[in-house]
Design an enzyme around this catalytic site. Sequence first.
Site, PDB file in Angstrom:
ATOM      1  N   CYS A  68      -6.817 -19.349   9.125  1.00 41.24           N
ATOM      2  CA  CYS A  68      -6.938 -18.648   7.849  1.00 41.24           C
ATOM      3  C   CYS A  68      -6.253 -17.281   7.827  1.00 41.24           C
ATOM      4  O   CYS A  68      -5.701 -16.878   6.806  1.00 41.24           O
ATOM      5  CB  CYS A  68      -8.407 -18.492   7.442  1.00 41.24           C
ATOM      6  SG  CYS A  68      -9.465 -17.858   8.750  1.00 41.24           S
ATOM      7  N   HIS A  71      -9.567 -12.779   3.046  1.00 43.86           N
ATOM      8  CA  HIS A  71      -9.037 -11.985   4.150  1.00 43.86           C
ATOM      9  C   HIS A  71      -7.973 -11.033   3.600  1.00 43.86           C
ATOM     10  O   HIS A  71      -7.011 -11.466   2.960  1.00 43.86           O
ATOM     11  CB  HIS A  71      -8.398 -12.898   5.208  1.00 43.86           C
ATOM     12  CG  HIS A  71      -9.384 -13.685   6.012  1.00 43.86           C
ATOM     13  ND1 HIS A  71     -10.746 -13.518   5.926  1.00 43.86           N
ATOM     14  CD2 HIS A  71      -9.200 -14.645   6.971  1.00 43.86           C
ATOM     15  CE1 HIS A  71     -11.345 -14.347   6.771  1.00 43.86           C
ATOM     16  NE2 HIS A  71     -10.434 -15.037   7.407  1.00 43.86           N
TER      17      HIS A  71
END
EC number: 1.2.1.11
Lengths: 343, 343, 343, 343
Positions: C149, C241
């Site tokens: 990710c 993120h």
Amino acid sequence: MFRVGILGATGAVGQRFVQLLDGHPDFELVALTASEESAGSSYRAAAKWRVSTPIPEDVASMTVTATEPEAVPDDLDLLFSSLPSGVAERVEPAFLEAGYVVSSNSSNARLDDDVPLVIPEVNPDHLDLIEVQREERDWDGALIKNPNCSTITMVPALAALDQFGIERVNVSTLQAVSGAGYSGVTSMEIIDNAIPYIGGEEEKMETESRKLLGTVGDGGVDWHEASVSASCNRIATIDGHLENVFVETDADPSTEEIAEAFRAAASQDLPTAPDPLIEVFDEPDRPQPRLDRMVGDGMAIAVGGIQQNDDGFQFNVLSHNTIRGAAGASVLNGELLADRGWL
Amino acid sequence: MFRVGILGATGAVGQRFVQLLDGHPDFELVALTASEESAGSSYRAAAKWRVSTPIPEDVASMTVTATEPEAVPDDLDLLFSSLPSGVAERVEPAFLEAGYVVSSNSSNARLDDDVPLVIPEVNPDHLDLIEVQREERDWDGALIKNPNCSTITMVPALAALDQFGIERVNVSTLQAVSGAGYSGVTSMEIIDNAIPYIGGEEEKMETESRKLLGTVGDGGVDWHEASVSASCNRIATIDGHLENVFVETDADPSTEEIAEAFRAAASQDLPTAPDPLIEVFDEPDRPQPRLDRMVGDGMAIAVGGIQQNDDGFQFNVLSHNTIRGAAGASVLNGELLADRGWL
Amino acid sequence: MFRVGILGATGAVGQRFVQLLDGHPDFELVALTASEESAGSSYRAAAKWRVSTPIPEDVASMTVTATEPEAVPDDLDLLFSSLPSGVAERVEPAFLEAGYVVSSNSSNARLDDDVPLVIPEVNPDHLDLIEVQREERDWDGALIKNPNCSTITMVPALAALDQFGIERVNVSTLQAVSGAGYSGVTSMEIIDNAIPYIGGEEEKMETESRKLLGTVGDGGVDWHEASVSASCNRIATIDGHLENVFVETDADPSTEEIAEAFRAAASQDLPTAPDPLIEVFDEPDRPQPRLDRMVGDGMAIAVGGIQQNDDGFQFNVLSHNTIRGAAGASVLNGELLADRGWL
Amino acid sequence: MFRVGILGATGAVGQRFVQLLDGHPDFELVALTASEESAGSSYRAAAKWRVSTPIPEDVASMTVTATEPEAVPDDLDLLFSSLPSGVAERVEPAFLEAGYVVSSNSSNARLDDDVPLVIPEVNPDHLDLIEVQREERDWDGALIKNPNCSTITMVPALAALDQFGIERVNVSTLQAVSGAGYSGVTSMEIIDNAIPYIGGEEEKMETESRKLLGTVGDGGVDWHEASVSASCNRIATIDGHLENVFVETDADPSTEEIAEAFRAAASQDLPTAPDPLIEVFDEPDRPQPRLDRMVGDGMAIAVGGIQQNDDGFQFNVLSHNTIRGAAGASVLNGELLADRGWL
């Protein structure tokens, strides 16, 4: 289509109004007002848009006007108001004298005898007070209020329970920071912390709930006689007010009867009204703010943790404080006004 | 100096014991136990130290033993226990049969008729139950318990109010994550969220508080007759349980009389006991967890928001859940045992 | 319609798969696997559903099977995998030998010479490695991986910049807790805190990014020669993120050229692919995790803060780590496999 | 004892000054200034005390004066300043003309050629600029500045590394909300979020660090020639700035040599100076803000995560932004002034 406007369109609740009115089947948004400084700017420039869905493009290019009757079109059918109560106190009467119908989220005048304080699924008949209001005041318009976000979370559940004869309510709240507006709670106040005080909030819950559950009598509302005591807390959640409710009733319903009463709470046939009105959770640890605030697109009431105790019973209730508890409440009241022929 | 040990010394509460016993005037820490896997390791290696003060160097180099009577010195005067209740249920009796005196924070056996559940400032006379306990069981030792962290926050305040005749208590809690142990609440559960449920917590508050406020009678405790209903919530705070308490009493004290009752609550003359026991805040928005959990070095009870309501009155109370609410409570009970000649 | 299944369907990423496949135009979900204990249960019972949209009713009543080739239908066109890497290492080869095509989010085998590590908008031609894979292994199926990710957030932006000749990348991440799975980060670890370490994460970013930006050569991928150094941090956000990227390139592009390169990044014509791939923010304080993680329904890359510095330039990048960074990445890879005729 | 005062004593940093000066061995606090509205009030009334230790009783009863030379005693040896930079720009010169020595935390004038920007353990010799300052300006007093909180976190570590010849620094910060003052970051901005922008902060880090690491030459400072690029982020921590630092040096030190350089960083023999200056953590996941911000009573620099990368090496660094990064920095500079005979 009814032509509608928003008084105080750039603030946090104002932005929610814009979001909720985007694509509305009956309301066409044609007027946006804000403070003097913003008048003349585009909505995009005047509002620092912070809602997580994109700003509607057609609204973004609209011009914001000052918040005064002369500055908005004459032919508006309805105005939504999310002005700070200090401003609303001064400004709303001017719009009413000028003949506008105002569905307001501002806290002023909520307890006035001739002002309907309404949750459509709870006390739609309180709209009758508009007749009283028009007689008593120099207004051609009409003013209707929705209650405070913490009140609105609890009252649909209490209304469903009143068949058992509510006598006493103790309620503790865990309220989200958005309820104080964008800058109302600083990060230094709330990270790793909780604040056991929200100015005026407890009194609002104690008074508004009794007016909402009351009955329209001669020239006003006979408030419900239950005693209601509230303790209000701010916690580190973005949206969603969670409340622990302790209730004592005349009758002694079982948890099944209580759940059934919640499930049977009647919905309204209005565009923004959720169906069911109350979502009942069986899991003991639900509802939770982050997981459940969007039930019914943020317009339903989530209930859980129903259990009997020594003096009655208790349960938890949650709603989205800036949708069902603010902008959505005013929009829903506007839809009720339209439906009942007041526009 | 009394020679003391800790059963379950590596966990979150175990580490607090080590911190609180560092430099203690009367207790010398000489034994540390943990699970089988840790036995034989140094404490530094076995405990992943997470308390914000540095690990005491002399304790860091001690060797951890298994949690069984054979593994600890014979001549210990006192053992503190912070074992998981499932383990404690099995292990504590073994230590008691072997003649050890145990001041335990574990939740098992708290409601047993012959086990003193004690807050030194509230019910020191419950220690008399040790006589009953020794008669009824095959124990040479003695077992004393402190209540659950949410109970211990509220009860000193209730004890101060019982002069007015407490009849009913509704309490809502906003509890810190440390109360669930280091891994008890995941970050996914609590960021931008609150959980209106803590398994078993409400029942603990409802039962333990009535035993604590009860009176020692023949062979046990006559519980206080007040009805107590609790609604427990987990919020995103590290330490410090905040509670909203609604009370109904026989008498109808003014807010001044209530505040005075809190201020007059007697302290104990013990090394870890705070003086005053109860700190009363006049500011309506205090106490708050992050700002006030360290009052009295984490051992005092902070009270604020005192106000009357339709059925009685309400106030907020806060204490540090892993100091006053856990390790500090057991240490204080140990000091009471020493002071009263039970060691 | 292709018939698809999910290996490891009950976990956090598994639930995202179910959510994203609900109503998918080309994929029909017909198989769900989990651990032995869950086999035989309904999906509703086996998965503790925590996604904020309701569990799809038809999936809720499906029966979960064990995670082994014998337990799933023979005629599946595609399997998505979100197994823990330790399990995937053992189980994925069994499915491949049995002839299944697997689009996997698990971290094992990502750097294997003959396994395509793919972001459809970045390196779709790496699919050619499937030929190599089939030759070299005893597999009738095919294995394709998406990156980690934190890698997937940065690489589409870097790919858009490689026209300027990337030589060096320093990247710092502010990663959401959901990246560690439901129980991966405790609340005690992250409230009022940040953790400057995520095991293995920095190495993943440094290696996967260079493979993704590399070119397919004889029997494998020639990795990009840029140096990449990462520093990874966990912070108290739920999803999204955020990364600060410092880049040094051969050419010396202006901020306008950099922004233009981002805007020109080609999208893919696949059902789940966002268009544009990269959303560029002009406001210096955007993108932000809570406000912007859902750009492109969670599948786009948000970029902002572009500025030159003494050695090159820097910018910030954000993506939704459990949609674009996990389940959505695998689904998109599955769509690419379908589009290119591999199913 | 030196007689000292605080300009801007009621704000967040002002309260830290009061806390740090309480019981100081060399400084006696005798003057407190604030804005016009507070002048004449007691400090208790003027400051809404929010520091977690109690307000010192003797300071609480002191009377606050206006922030102008006429309002404070003539015979003060030293003034600490934590005024907003806009105010300080106007007010500090007035105090300097009146002959006061000012140790200031405000950001104005930090880069002026003749103003010493000092961290006592890094560049105490920059005090020599006071001679230049007195010559060039009409001041009898002296002005000394400490750097910004994010700069001060990183620079002691860089100073320890400069023996290897620093050529390039990339730094990403994860900064606490207290750095923005009590109301600087709203809760709506930071819960479940991070903000990749702090106005002016990156430039401060890039310029101040090079001045601090520079050498005093003729009439000013020759700045260090390293290139420094910063990316600054706000996260949901109360106190403690964490920074990821990527460094490229002339020499190629091993991680052991780097750690040794940190450990060897010289402390100063001043009351508030920590010893050691830099605390090195071996655990890869430390330092962390909540756990480690109080190392050295909030005055030390915590370092960890040292590792080599393709272009040099990287590490993490943390300090307490309102102690070492603000009030504590000014107090330490005051102690240096006293020690070197400038008072």
